[in-house]
Design a protein around this motif. Structure first.
Motif, PDB file in Angstrom:
ATOM      1  N   LYS A 135       0.824  -1.211   0.000  1.00  0.00           N
ATOM      2  CA  LYS A 135       0.000   0.000   0.000  1.00  0.00           C
ATOM      3  C   LYS A 135       0.864   1.269   0.000  1.00  0.00           C
ATOM      4  N   ASN A 136       1.997   1.217   0.686  1.00  0.00           N
ATOM      5  CA  ASN A 136       2.897   2.368   0.692  1.00  0.00           C
ATOM      6  C   ASN A 136       3.421   2.658  -0.710  1.00  0.00           C
ATOM      7  N   ILE A 137       3.824   1.608  -1.402  1.00  0.00           N
ATOM      8  CA  ILE A 137       4.367   1.768  -2.749  1.00  0.00           C
ATOM      9  C   ILE A 137       3.275   2.235  -3.707  1.00  0.00           C
ATOM     10  N   ASP A 138       2.091   1.646  -3.592  1.00  0.00           N
ATOM     11  CA  ASP A 138       0.968   2.067  -4.446  1.00  0.00           C
ATOM     12  C   ASP A 138       0.640   3.539  -4.222  1.00  0.00           C
ATOM     13  N   GLN A 139       0.663   3.953  -2.965  1.00  0.00           N
ATOM     14  CA  GLN A 139       0.357   5.349  -2.663  1.00  0.00           C
ATOM     15  C   GLN A 139       1.431   6.285  -3.215  1.00  0.00           C
ATOM     16  N   THR A 140       2.682   5.843  -3.168  1.00  0.00           N
ATOM     17  CA  THR A 140       3.769   6.644  -3.733  1.00  0.00           C
ATOM     18  C   THR A 140       3.553   6.874  -5.221  1.00  0.00           C
ATOM     19  N   ILE A 141       3.156   5.834  -5.927  1.00  0.00           N
ATOM     20  CA  ILE A 141       2.890   5.972  -7.364  1.00  0.00           C
ATOM     21  C   ILE A 141       1.703   6.909  -7.603  1.00  0.00           C
ATOM     22  N   LYS A 142       0.716   6.825  -6.738  1.00  0.00           N
ATOM     23  CA  LYS A 142      -0.435   7.734  -6.843  1.00  0.00           C
ATOM     24  C   LYS A 142      -0.002   9.184  -6.681  1.00  0.00           C
ATOM     25  N   VAL A 143       0.912   9.434  -5.743  1.00  0.00           N
ATOM     26  CA  VAL A 143       1.427  10.792  -5.535  1.00  0.00           C
ATOM     27  C   VAL A 143       2.200  11.269  -6.762  1.00  0.00           C
ATOM     28  N   LEU A 144       3.020  10.391  -7.332  1.00  0.00           N
ATOM     29  CA  LEU A 144       3.774  10.747  -8.530  1.00  0.00           C
ATOM     30  C   LEU A 144       2.835  11.111  -9.687  1.00  0.00           C
ATOM     31  N   LYS A 145       1.772  10.348  -9.833  1.00  0.00           N
ATOM     32  CA  LYS A 145       0.792  10.644 -10.882  1.00  0.00           C
ATOM     33  C   LYS A 145       0.121  11.992 -10.633  1.00  0.00           C
ATOM     34  N   SER A 146      -0.152  12.300  -9.376  1.00  0.00           N
ATOM     35  CA  SER A 146      -0.752  13.598  -9.050  1.00  0.00           C
ATOM     36  C   SER A 146       0.193  14.742  -9.392  1.00  0.00           C
ATOM     37  N   LEU A 147       1.457  14.600  -9.018  1.00  0.00           N
ATOM     38  CA  LEU A 147       2.442  15.644  -9.313  1.00  0.00           C
ATOM     39  C   LEU A 147       2.606  15.834 -10.820  1.00  0.00           C
ATOM     40  N   ALA A 148       2.736  14.722 -11.530  1.00  0.00           N
ATOM     41  CA  ALA A 148       2.905  14.807 -12.984  1.00  0.00           C
ATOM     42  C   ALA A 148       1.683  15.454 -13.637  1.00  0.00           C
ATOM     43  N   SER A 149       0.494  15.070 -13.180  1.00  0.00           N
ATOM     44  CA  SER A 149      -0.738  15.622 -13.761  1.00  0.00           C
ATOM     45  C   SER A 149      -0.856  17.112 -13.492  1.00  0.00           C
ATOM     46  N   LEU A 150      -0.455  17.537 -12.305  1.00  0.00           N
ATOM     47  CA  LEU A 150      -0.583  18.938 -11.934  1.00  0.00           C
ATOM     48  C   LEU A 150       0.382  19.847 -12.685  1.00  0.00           C
ATOM     49  N   TYR A 151       1.597  19.358 -12.953  1.00  0.00           N
ATOM     50  CA  TYR A 151       2.644  20.271 -13.399  1.00  0.00           C
ATOM     51  C   TYR A 151       3.223  19.978 -14.779  1.00  0.00           C
ATOM     52  N   HIS A 152       2.839  18.887 -15.418  1.00  0.00           N
ATOM     53  CA  HIS A 152       3.552  18.513 -16.648  1.00  0.00           C
ATOM     54  C   HIS A 152       3.358  19.506 -17.783  1.00  0.00           C
ATOM     55  N   GLU A 153       2.283  20.291 -17.755  1.00  0.00           N
ATOM     56  CA  GLU A 153       2.065  21.278 -18.804  1.00  0.00           C
ATOM     57  C   GLU A 153       2.657  22.645 -18.450  1.00  0.00           C
ATOM     58  N   ASN A 154       3.223  22.762 -17.254  1.00  0.00           N
ATOM     59  CA  ASN A 154       3.833  24.020 -16.843  1.00  0.00           C
ATOM     60  C   ASN A 154       5.160  24.197 -17.583  1.00  0.00           C
ATOM     61  N   ASN A 155       5.407  25.374 -18.117  1.00  0.00           N
ATOM     62  CA  ASN A 155       6.621  25.617 -18.892  1.00  0.00           C
ATOM     63  C   ASN A 155       7.896  25.412 -18.089  1.00  0.00           C
ATOM     64  N   ALA A 156       7.825  25.606 -16.767  1.00  0.00           N
ATOM     65  CA  ALA A 156       9.014  25.467 -15.933  1.00  0.00           C
ATOM     66  C   ALA A 156       9.309  24.017 -15.563  1.00  0.00           C
ATOM     67  N   PHE A 157       8.342  23.140 -15.739  1.00  0.00           N
ATOM     68  CA  PHE A 157       8.492  21.739 -15.344  1.00  0.00           C
ATOM     69  C   PHE A 157       9.374  21.009 -16.352  1.00  0.00           C
TER      70      PHE A 157
END
Length: 333
Positions: A135-157
C-alpha cells in the motif's frame, strides 16, 4: 534538454532541522514528523517558513548568476493529511517564480509513505517501513501521478524524480519494480524527463537492463565527501583521488547507457579529520575540491549542488550562496 548546472532548493518543503535550526527551537527530533507532532503551532510555523525560507528574490539571484535549473524536493503529503501540512499552493508559487525568471524545475519526491530511508530527509528518522507494505508503494505511485498531472504542462516543469534515496538495505527487486511501475504510469501523462536514484548501488549490472528502451530518463547519483569513512580517513589528497579516479570513471561507464545526473553534491567535509596548516591552505583545498568536482560532474548530463541555502552561521560548505560570496565556488558555475 539543455545540460544541467543547477542547485537544490532543499529544506523548503521537506524539513531537516540542521538546515534551519531556529525552526526547531525547543524540539528534540530532527525531522518533519517530529516537528508536526511536537511543535505548539506547526501549521502556522510552516506557513511562515514557506513564505520566508525561499522567496522571489532568491529566484532573481539564481537567474542573475545564470543558474537556470533547480531540483525541488517535495513531500508525499504535499496535498496535506491529518498530520502533515499542505504545501501545494506554495509549490505553485515556486513554479510562478521559475516561469518569471526562466528557471526549470526538476520535481523530486523526497519522502514516501512509511519512509524509504530512515533519514531526516525522508520525513521520519529511524523508520524504513515503505517497502514493507505494498500500500505504501501504491500510494507513492499515486502521488507521482498527481504531481505529474498537476505540473507537466507548466513551462518550468522539466521532469520528475520518482523517489529520493531509497535505502541500500531495501531489496533491489522491490525498488526496480517500483521504478518500472512509476515509469509506465508517468509516461501515460508526460514524455518529460524521469529520474531514478541509484539506491546507493550505482555499480549494479541490473541498471543497464533497467534503462534499456526507456526514453528521456536519467540516473541520479549523490556524491558526498563526509559520509564514507574510507574517504573521510584517507587524508586530503584522497578526496581528490576519489573524484578523479573513481567517480570520473564511474560516470563515464554509466553514461554509455544512460544519462547521469549528480543530483546532490557539496563541499561538506569532516574537517576534524583533516590537517590544514592555516586558513589559506584550507580555502585553497576547498576551491580545488570544488573545481575538480565541477569538472568531473560536468562530464555527466548535469549536477545540482546541495544546497542553495543553509539558514545558520555554520555549515558554510553546504550553502551555495554563501560559498559564492566567499569566493569558494565560481559565481557562474
Amino acid at each position: 534538454m539543455e545540460h544541467i548546472r543547477g542547485v537544490n532548493l532543499g529544506g523548503w518543503f521537506v524539513l531537516e532541522s540542521w538546515m534551519r535550526p531556529a525552526l526547531f527551537e525547543g524540539l528534540t527530533g530532527p525531522d518533519e514528523t517530529h516537528f508536526m507532532q511536537n511543535h505548539p503551532n506547526p501549521h502556522q510555523a510552516l506557513e511562515q517558513h514557506y513564505q520566508t525560507f525561499i522567496t522571489e528574490a532568491d529566484f532573481q539571484y539564481l537567474k542573475a548568476r545564470n543558474i537556470t535549473q533547480v531540483r525541488l524536493p517535495v513531500p508525499w503529503w504535499f496535498l496535506g493529511t491529518d498530520l502533515y501540512h499542505r504545501s501545494k499552493e506554495h509549490i505553485d508559487r515556486a513554479f510562478e517564480y521559475a516561469n518569471r525568471y526562466g528557471i526549470q524545475i526538476l520535481l523530486d519526491l523526497h519522502t514516501a509513505p512509511g519512509c524509504q530511508n530512515g533519514f531526516d530527509n525522508g520525513g521520519i528518522t529511524g523508520v524504513i517501513d515503505w517497502p514493507k507494505d505494498k500500500k505504501n508503494i501504491d500510494q507513492t505511485i499515486k502521488v507521482l501521478k498527481s504531481l505529474a498531472s498537476l505540473y507537466h504542462e507548466n513551462n518550468a516543469f522539466v521532469g520528475i524524480e520518482v523517489l529520493n534515496e531509497p535505502h541500500s538495505s531495501i531489496d533491489i527487486d522491490i525498488i526496480l519494480d517500483f521504478y518500472e511501475r512509476s515509469y509506465q504510469e508517468i509516461r501515460k501523462i508526460t514524455q518529460k524527463l524521469i529520474v531514478f536514484h541509484d539506491a546507493f548501488r550505482p555499480k549494479l549490472d541490473v541498471w543497464k537492463t533497467f534503462f534499456k528502451n526507456k526514453d528521456n530518463v536519467a540516473f541520479d547519483l549523490h556524491l558526498y565527501h563526509c559520509f564514507d569513512e574510507r574517504i573521510i580517513n584517507g587524508g586530503e589528497l584522497n578526496h581528490l583521488k576519489v573524484v578523479i579516479e573513481e567517480r570520473h570513471q564511474m560516470i563515464q561507464k554509466l553514461s554509455k547507457f544512460v544519462r547521469v545526473i549528480v543530483g546532490e553534491w557539496s563541499l561538506g567535509l569532516r574537517e576534524s579529520k583533516m590537517d590544514f596548516k592555516d586558513p589559506f591552505s584550507h580555502d585553497l583545498f576547498v576551491r580545488l575540491l570544488a573545481d575538480l568536482q565541477l569538472y568531473v560532474y560536468n562530464q555527466a548530463f548535469g549536477f545540482y549542488f546541495w544546497n542553495y541555502k543553509i539558514d545558520r552561521e555554520s555549515h558554510l560548505n553546504w550553502d551555495m550562496r554563501r560559498m559564492i560570496e566567499a569566493d569558494l565556488l565560481p559565481e557562474n558555475y
